[in-house]
Design a protein around this motif. Sequence first.
Motif, PDB file in Angstrom:
ATOM      1  N   ASP A  49       0.870  -1.097  -0.177  1.00  0.00           N
ATOM      2  CA  ASP A  49       0.043   0.006  -0.108  1.00  0.00           C
ATOM      3  C   ASP A  49       0.911   1.377   0.044  1.00  0.00           C
ATOM      4  OD1 ASP A  49       0.637   0.767   2.723  1.00  0.00           O
ATOM      5  OD2 ASP A  49      -0.673  -0.852   3.304  1.00  0.00           O
ATOM      6  N   SER A  51      -4.916  -7.644   0.551  1.00  0.00           N
ATOM      7  CA  SER A  51      -4.930  -6.717   1.684  1.00  0.00           C
ATOM      8  C   SER A  51      -3.973  -7.389   3.142  1.00  0.00           C
ATOM      9  CB  SER A  51      -6.210  -6.494   2.244  1.00  0.00           C
ATOM     10  OG  SER A  51      -6.668  -7.679   2.768  1.00  0.00           O
ATOM     11  N   LYS A  64      -5.459   1.634  -0.552  1.00  0.00           N
ATOM     12  CA  LYS A  64      -5.427   0.872   0.592  1.00  0.00           C
ATOM     13  C   LYS A  64      -7.023   0.176   0.682  1.00  0.00           C
ATOM     14  CE  LYS A  64      -4.112  -0.380   4.545  1.00  0.00           C
ATOM     15  NZ  LYS A  64      -2.926  -1.409   4.813  1.00  0.00           N
TER      16      LYS A  64
END
Length: 671
Positions: A20, A114, A313
Amino acid sequence: KEKYMKLKRKLPAYPIFLKDPNFSLWSVTERLNAANLQTWYGEEKKIYGFIKTDGKIYCFMGDAAKWYGCVKNAEQTYINVTAFSTEYEFEVGSAKLKVRFVSPLPPDDLALLSMPVCYMEYEVEGGKDVSVYLFAGRELACNKSHPDKRIRSIAVASDGFEYAVFGLKKQLPLSNNDDAIGADWGYWYLAGEKAYALDGDDLRNFVSTGKTQFVNNGEDRYIGASASKPQGRIALGYDDIVSIDYFGDFLKGYYLKRYKITDALKYVWDNGDKINAELSKFENGLKARTEKYGTEYLNILYASLRQSVAGHKLVEDNAGNVLFLSKECYSNGCMATVDVSYPSMPLYLVYNAELVKGMLRPIFAFAKMPIWNCDFAPHDVGTYPACCGQIYGLKNLGSLTYRIYGDGDTRFPFYMLPASADIYDFELQMPVEECANMIIMLLACFRADGDLSLYKENSGLTAKWVEYLVKYGLKPENQLCTDDFAGHLADNINLAVKATVGIAAYAELCLAAGKQTEYKKYRKIAESYAAEIIEFGNGFTHLPLTWNSGEQTFSLKYNLAFDKILKLGLFPQSFLEREIDYYLTKIEKFGVPLDSREDYSKSDWIMWVASLTDDENERLVFIKCISDFLEQSPGRVAFSDWFDVKSGEFFQFRARTVQGGNFILLLNEGL
């Protein structure tokens, strides 16, 4: 010599560990041990890779050999880039070392995308008593400008592995938001068979003797991890504690909302082969899809994929809706910018339209707040990672403006202000641009997954925005478009094309929702606008820059692309081919200028115009320009999208998410 031919440059900068905007580390040389790693914005970070074999220590990553005379540089013989990895090979005494840096960022797997852990895999052939090490210095935990760099660190034995962790002693989550800056909060982890929390004396002792004494009495702290099997894995993780301020709600990352960082380290340790198999399956599919476009195009997508995904993000709002929030890296730091989402969306339309919806949701949310009393779509929702309301185009608000911009802090809660606050300067907005972008993106999502719910939830806004396009879109007033660096422009024909496509896209949404009357109305308007553009263009060899600038001008009409992709049928293929034929008369070494005013262009738009032609050979001409830029441009920064087409010199932009737009050729079959 043949051995070192394998060090031929492939990219301006090589992604090493990316997740990110605050977890983004790059190498800017072909030789991994020629320089330290850098963040996407160019700040050096001390991350050293060592291999110990036959009683000697060699450095394979970072510039440690410059500072420790007892350490030799490993002799690099190979470099390669794939969708999710950057790979190197070295000769170290009697041994050979292979290392592979993996950033798991598959857009079709939200949990893995993620999960805030990357890893280095290694394999050693030959040598005796071999160990491989990674060490990270304390500057990884904060920005160079941070006044208090004191950190705390610890090494911990876990379930089958060990990890070391460090972070600032004084944690201030979300304590800065600006453009070229990282986080001054959170904790970094290194995990391997063994882990170490060291100070500078410890590291000097290690590189001298291969042993650690754990003095821990200095402030020059390091964490490290090692492995001693012939092949293995060392993981780097980052727990940012809090990821996003979303209109006052502090949100954790998508993965860390569900699990702990130690769960992620454990998962990588136990399931690395499983992750690799998933990434390999994705990559094989990508290779198959790109085969007809050639290896140069595949390499462009390799350069684009990790960069684009890691410029976002992934979080969820309090209702559980996915938010995929971009940062405008090295252009102004804006968050969830609409005209950045628009060029980046092809990658996500190909693999997971939910991520495009995650780009749209924060814009819809802000547009419904009282302070946004405009009849067109917003530009952004804040400065990353603070989603506090649109930052772009603020009026001069005296002392308030100073507080906002004077120290790089733009966290003022604009979203809480009443409509009467009147804080936005219309002259600095992009009204036609953003209205059309939002509507086109909505239809593209629907075509990708058949889900109309996001449109239905926001039909009131889109109805207002399409009327703006009808009123002002065909011959736009003097205003900015996404290429704002080129300045204001009246009667922008490329913008008129976008408005026309946007109106037709709205008609298709109405049709899908069963609104026949609205469909017929807006379809008719779009067709009439397109007919006027075509008739005007038929008076020239190509479409000029503006309605009144004449045949000596031109611009890349990249906004025609989604008429073709969405099969709206506004502009005939012969009209598109005529544009391409003209662009080819203007082509330079690294592409076609954005328009007739300057010699610069943008890689995403060059690829978008390549999608307009059905001629494979012409398409390859544009592809080669971007491929040559990657291999030959003088600037060593993460894939810039704005550069001079003659010299290859880049202008400011780097590491931006818009490179997801390079996947547009994979949409040629339509949505």
